[in-house]
Design an enzyme around this catalytic site. Structure first.
Site, PDB file in Angstrom:
ATOM      1  N   GLY A  59       1.042  -1.193   0.181  1.00  0.00           N
ATOM      2  CA  GLY A  59      -0.383   0.237  -0.062  1.00  0.00           C
ATOM      3  C   GLY A  59       0.767   1.613  -0.185  1.00  0.00           C
ATOM      4  O   GLY A  59       2.335   1.005  -0.269  1.00  0.00           O
ATOM      5  N   CYS A  86       4.764  -6.143   1.792  1.00  0.00           N
ATOM      6  CA  CYS A  86       5.147  -5.011   1.458  1.00  0.00           C
ATOM      7  C   CYS A  86       4.603  -3.749   3.323  1.00  0.00           C
ATOM      8  O   CYS A  86       5.108  -3.937   3.738  1.00  0.00           O
ATOM      9  CB  CYS A  86       5.113  -4.861   0.251  1.00  0.00           C
ATOM     10  SG  CYS A  86       6.713  -2.733  -0.270  1.00  0.00           S
ATOM     11  N   TYR A  87       3.629  -3.037   2.657  1.00  0.00           N
ATOM     12  CA  TYR A  87       2.915  -2.806   4.180  1.00  0.00           C
ATOM     13  C   TYR A  87       2.192  -3.739   4.296  1.00  0.00           C
ATOM     14  O   TYR A  87       2.047  -3.660   5.655  1.00  0.00           O
ATOM     15  CB  TYR A  87       2.042  -1.832   2.918  1.00  0.00           C
ATOM     16  CG  TYR A  87       1.036  -0.840   4.283  1.00  0.00           C
ATOM     17  CD1 TYR A  87       1.779   0.476   4.316  1.00  0.00           C
ATOM     18  CD2 TYR A  87      -0.087  -1.425   4.527  1.00  0.00           C
ATOM     19  CE1 TYR A  87       0.597   0.673   5.279  1.00  0.00           C
ATOM     20  CE2 TYR A  87      -0.507  -0.909   6.237  1.00  0.00           C
ATOM     21  CZ  TYR A  87       0.258   0.834   5.571  1.00  0.00           C
ATOM     22  OH  TYR A  87      -1.083   1.199   6.848  1.00  0.00           O
ATOM     23  N   HIS A 181       7.979  -7.719  -3.134  1.00  0.00           N
ATOM     24  CA  HIS A 181       6.079  -7.732  -4.282  1.00  0.00           C
ATOM     25  C   HIS A 181       7.264  -9.370  -5.072  1.00  0.00           C
ATOM     26  O   HIS A 181       7.151  -9.317  -5.957  1.00  0.00           O
ATOM     27  CB  HIS A 181       6.281  -6.762  -5.007  1.00  0.00           C
ATOM     28  CG  HIS A 181       5.780  -5.618  -4.302  1.00  0.00           C
ATOM     29  ND1 HIS A 181       4.208  -5.366  -4.456  1.00  0.00           N
ATOM     30  CD2 HIS A 181       6.212  -4.115  -3.995  1.00  0.00           C
ATOM     31  CE1 HIS A 181       4.165  -3.968  -3.395  1.00  0.00           C
ATOM     32  NE2 HIS A 181       5.487  -3.739  -3.148  1.00  0.00           N
ATOM     33  N   GLU A 183       4.896 -10.754  -6.196  1.00  0.00           N
ATOM     34  CA  GLU A 183       3.405 -10.590  -7.356  1.00  0.00           C
ATOM     35  C   GLU A 183       4.115 -10.396  -8.147  1.00  0.00           C
ATOM     36  O   GLU A 183       3.550 -10.677  -9.995  1.00  0.00           O
ATOM     37  CB  GLU A 183       2.967 -10.188  -6.726  1.00  0.00           C
ATOM     38  CG  GLU A 183       2.054  -8.350  -6.934  1.00  0.00           C
ATOM     39  CD  GLU A 183       3.063  -8.183  -5.701  1.00  0.00           C
ATOM     40  OE1 GLU A 183       2.658  -7.267  -4.726  1.00  0.00           O
ATOM     41  OE2 GLU A 183       3.215  -9.225  -4.117  1.00  0.00           O
ATOM     42  N   GLY A 236     -20.152  -9.282 -29.138  1.00  0.00           N
ATOM     43  CA  GLY A 236     -19.149  -9.618 -29.973  1.00  0.00           C
ATOM     44  C   GLY A 236     -18.051  -9.316 -28.876  1.00  0.00           C
ATOM     45  O   GLY A 236     -16.514  -9.646 -29.242  1.00  0.00           O
ATOM     46  N   GLY A 237     -17.776  -8.665 -28.010  1.00  0.00           N
ATOM     47  CA  GLY A 237     -16.542  -7.971 -27.110  1.00  0.00           C
ATOM     48  C   GLY A 237     -16.514  -9.318 -25.999  1.00  0.00           C
ATOM     49  O   GLY A 237     -17.210 -10.753 -26.569  1.00  0.00           O
ATOM     50  N   VAL A 238     -15.565  -9.728 -25.673  1.00  0.00           N
ATOM     51  CA  VAL A 238     -14.603 -10.997 -25.050  1.00  0.00           C
ATOM     52  C   VAL A 238     -16.113 -11.545 -23.634  1.00  0.00           C
ATOM     53  O   VAL A 238     -16.368 -12.533 -23.485  1.00  0.00           O
ATOM     54  CB  VAL A 238     -13.145 -11.217 -24.055  1.00  0.00           C
ATOM     55  CG1 VAL A 238     -13.307 -12.012 -23.467  1.00  0.00           C
ATOM     56  CG2 VAL A 238     -12.340 -10.450 -25.368  1.00  0.00           C
ATOM     57  N   ASP A 239     -16.203 -10.316 -22.927  1.00  0.00           N
ATOM     58  CA  ASP A 239     -17.113 -10.570 -21.441  1.00  0.00           C
ATOM     59  C   ASP A 239     -18.303 -11.139 -22.468  1.00  0.00           C
ATOM     60  O   ASP A 239     -18.614 -11.938 -21.790  1.00  0.00           O
ATOM     61  CB  ASP A 239     -17.000  -9.781 -20.752  1.00  0.00           C
ATOM     62  CG  ASP A 239     -15.882  -8.740 -20.705  1.00  0.00           C
ATOM     63  OD1 ASP A 239     -14.685  -9.933 -20.389  1.00  0.00           O
ATOM     64  OD2 ASP A 239     -15.724  -7.712 -19.855  1.00  0.00           O
ATOM     65  N   SER A 240     -19.027 -10.136 -23.363  1.00  0.00           N
ATOM     66  CA  SER A 240     -20.346 -10.802 -23.416  1.00  0.00           C
ATOM     67  C   SER A 240     -20.500 -12.188 -24.488  1.00  0.00           C
ATOM     68  O   SER A 240     -21.284 -12.971 -24.312  1.00  0.00           O
ATOM     69  CB  SER A 240     -21.412  -9.908 -24.442  1.00  0.00           C
ATOM     70  OG  SER A 240     -20.205  -9.639 -25.604  1.00  0.00           O
ATOM     71  N   SER A 241     -19.445 -12.093 -25.047  1.00  0.00           N
ATOM     72  CA  SER A 241     -19.500 -13.659 -26.131  1.00  0.00           C
ATOM     73  C   SER A 241     -19.302 -14.982 -25.433  1.00  0.00           C
ATOM     74  O   SER A 241     -20.093 -15.587 -25.419  1.00  0.00           O
ATOM     75  CB  SER A 241     -17.756 -13.714 -26.595  1.00  0.00           C
ATOM     76  OG  SER A 241     -18.393 -12.300 -28.067  1.00  0.00           O
ATOM     77  N   LYS A 381     -10.194 -10.792 -16.278  1.00  0.00           N
ATOM     78  CA  LYS A 381     -10.149 -11.045 -17.671  1.00  0.00           C
ATOM     79  C   LYS A 381      -9.220 -12.554 -18.321  1.00  0.00           C
ATOM     80  O   LYS A 381      -9.791 -12.634 -19.270  1.00  0.00           O
ATOM     81  CB  LYS A 381      -9.425  -9.332 -17.763  1.00  0.00           C
ATOM     82  CG  LYS A 381      -9.944  -9.246 -19.174  1.00  0.00           C
ATOM     83  CD  LYS A 381     -11.056  -9.099 -19.696  1.00  0.00           C
ATOM     84  CE  LYS A 381     -11.824  -8.698 -21.108  1.00  0.00           C
ATOM     85  NZ  LYS A 381     -12.470  -7.592 -21.726  1.00  0.00           N
TER      86      LYS A 381
END
Length: 525
Positions: A59, A86-87, A181, A183, A236-241, A381
């Site tokens: 943070g 870290c924090y 970090h 990650e 036609g985007g990734v999420d709605s498809s 995503k």
């Protein structure tokens, strides 16, 4: 009955680091479910979530300040392993009786830490060895304050010259803190440390896999909607498809997808969406040609934010009209993903600022009492894409560059006209085609073309022409929060420019955008 893929779970408390979502994605990559909550959760909420382990994120605050965030005391009383990053390490040290001081020198960037005592967290993990055989780890530091005294029941596991307590541990309680970090990819063994904590120390099984996520989502959709009908706005985007494919697998013909062709899509995109989802996958699709309606609403409007709002409003109007034509629809499906949920929570706590408004199916007619189905709301995503592949969607569609919700409406600068959109579509298609041919498409994070509403003199044969200008934009980024302009080869840019000017009648000049983010944004509007 599907397996309980949420059985083993990690709770990540967010202290505001730009890397916190990355921590969550790394845990998910290890096959373990996790959730990201604000640091000020209650004991009751933690008990209810029942985590197998807790990670305290980094943070921007200083633990030495009086009102800086603290972990709920119950975190250290819950009897589960805790990993402070870290924090998160600093607040753990301070809350358990150690000491933290503001440092004169800020440590930012690459560092090498020397492991001085054995610990379950790093046993057998090393990047190199010292002359006397001590393990060394290459890590990424980003801190101002540092722990100057660890709690009395902790040991020092690793240190650097400027950071005496780079890793601390209480093996009995399974509490661990790292001043770097794990990650980020710059910490070369970071994933192994996270895996050691999540899989070995917390004893979480890898239940969170694409195939199991699909089975779980399908079962939950069926349980939620039963035999009811569901409507989805398919872009036609990734999420709605991916949402459409999950719902189709779960409820088949009880799903109706409404595809609104707003005239602001890429070249041949409408045809591709209808072919793939209607003809190939057999989904039930209502196609609504609405180009004239969108362009009429946008006529005369130059302000980017106003354009976004108009496009969002008209989409909702068109979608609502189509929804009202359908009988007995009880549910609205949306492609909400986990970062949207996190963003909403941040907005609710006043910790986020809107730079550009996003639009989704925002409002439904009051007379339509619909429930909400959001099968992707637990997913990042990258997880949505993996699930899409498992469901049979093509790689090129799932991994293509981001496209803004308002489409070409914010890539035509100023007023949006059909003539401008048609020119831009063709120029952009050439740019993307050439990127793919040169094997550069996957080497940049995002590439697109922008229409500039200015004319420029050009020469064609023996004649002069006075036509429009487009700009090519290509960026490289890890998180889209910051970005560098892509150093594409000059001969490549020359080839793209020549093709656009020669093949797209109405464009006389092509320029290349060399602005980074910051100060510029990635999109021009």
């Amino acid at each position: 009955m599907t397996e309980n893929i949420h059985k083993h779970r990690i709770l990540i408390l967010d202290f505001g680091s730009q890397y916190t979502q990355l921590v969550a994605r790394r845990v998910r990559e290890l096959g373990v479910y996790c959730e990201l909550w604000a640091w000020d959760v209650t004991e009751a909420q933690i008990r209810d979530f029942n985590p197998s382990g807790i990670i305290l994120s980094g943070g921007p605050e200083s633990t030495t300040e009086e009102n800086s965030p603290r972990a709920p005391q119950y975190v250290f009383e819950a009897g589960v392993p805790v990993f402070g990053v870290c924090y998160g390490m600093q607040t753990m040290a301070m809350q358990l009786g150690g000491h933290v001081e503001a440092s004169n020198e800020r440590e930012f960037g690459y560092a090498q830490v020397e492991v001085v005592n054995d610990s379950a967290l790093v046993r057998g993990i090393e990047d190199a060895l010292t002359a006397d055989g001590k393990p060394l780890l290459d890590v990424w530091m980003s801190h101002g304050d540092k722990v100057t005294a660890i709690p009395s029941d902790f040991i020092t596991v690793a240190s650097t010259e400027s950071c005496p307590f780079a890793i601390m541990a209480n093996e009995e309680k399974r509490f661990y803190g790292v001043q770097f970090h794990p990650e980020v990819t710059h910490t070369r063994q970071g994933m192994r440390m996270l895996e050691r904590f999540v899989r070995d120390i917390c004893q979480c099984e890898a239940l969170w896999t694409p195939a199991k996520i699909i089975d779980d989502a399908v079962a939950r959709i069926r349980e939620q909607v039963g035999d009811d009908k569901v409507i989805l706005g398919l872009s036609g985007g990734v999420d709605s498809s991916v949402t459409a494919m999950l719902l189709h697998r779960a409820i088949g013909k009880n799903l109706t997808c409404v595809f609104v062709d707003n005239g602001l899509l890429r070249l041949n995109e409408a045809e591709q969406v209808l072919d793939m989802f209607g003809d190939h996958f057999g989904l039930n699709i209502v196609h609504v040609p609405a180009e004239d309606r969108f362009l009429s609403a946008l006529a005369g409007e130059n302000d980017p934010e106003a354009k976004r709002k108009i496009i969002g409003r008209v989409f909702v109007e068109v979608f609502d009209e189509e929804a009202l034509k359908l009988e007995d629809v009880k549910w609205l499906a949306q492609g909400t993903i986990y970062p949207d949920v996190i963003e909403s929570a941040a907005s609710a706590t006043g910790k986020a600022h809107v730079i550009k408004s996003h639009h989704n199916v925002g409002g439904l007619p009051k007379e339509m009492k619909m429930g909400l189905v959001e099968p992707l709301k637990e997913l990042f995503k990258d997880e949505v894409r993996k699930i899409g592949l498992e469901l049979g969607l093509p790689y090129d569609m799932l991994y293509r560059h981001p496209f803004p919700g308002p489409g070409l409406g914010v890539r035509v600068l100023g007023e949006v006209k059909k003539e401008y959109c048609d020119l831009l579509r063709r120029a952009d298609a050439i740019f993307i085609e050439e990127l793919r041919k040169a094997d550069l498409y996957d080497k940049v994070s995002q590439a697109f073309t922008v229409f500039l509403p200015v004319r420029s003199v050009g020469v064609m044969g023996d004649g002069r022409k006075y036509d429009w200008v487009v700009s090519l934009r290509a960026v490289e980024t890890i998180d889209f929060m910051t970005a560098h302009w892509a150093h594409l080869p000059y001969d490549f840019l020359g080839r793209v420019s020549n093709r656009i000017i020669n093949e797209v009648n109405g464009i006389s000049r092509v320029v290349y955008d060399i602005s980074g983010k910051p100060p510029a944004t990635i999109e021009w509007e």
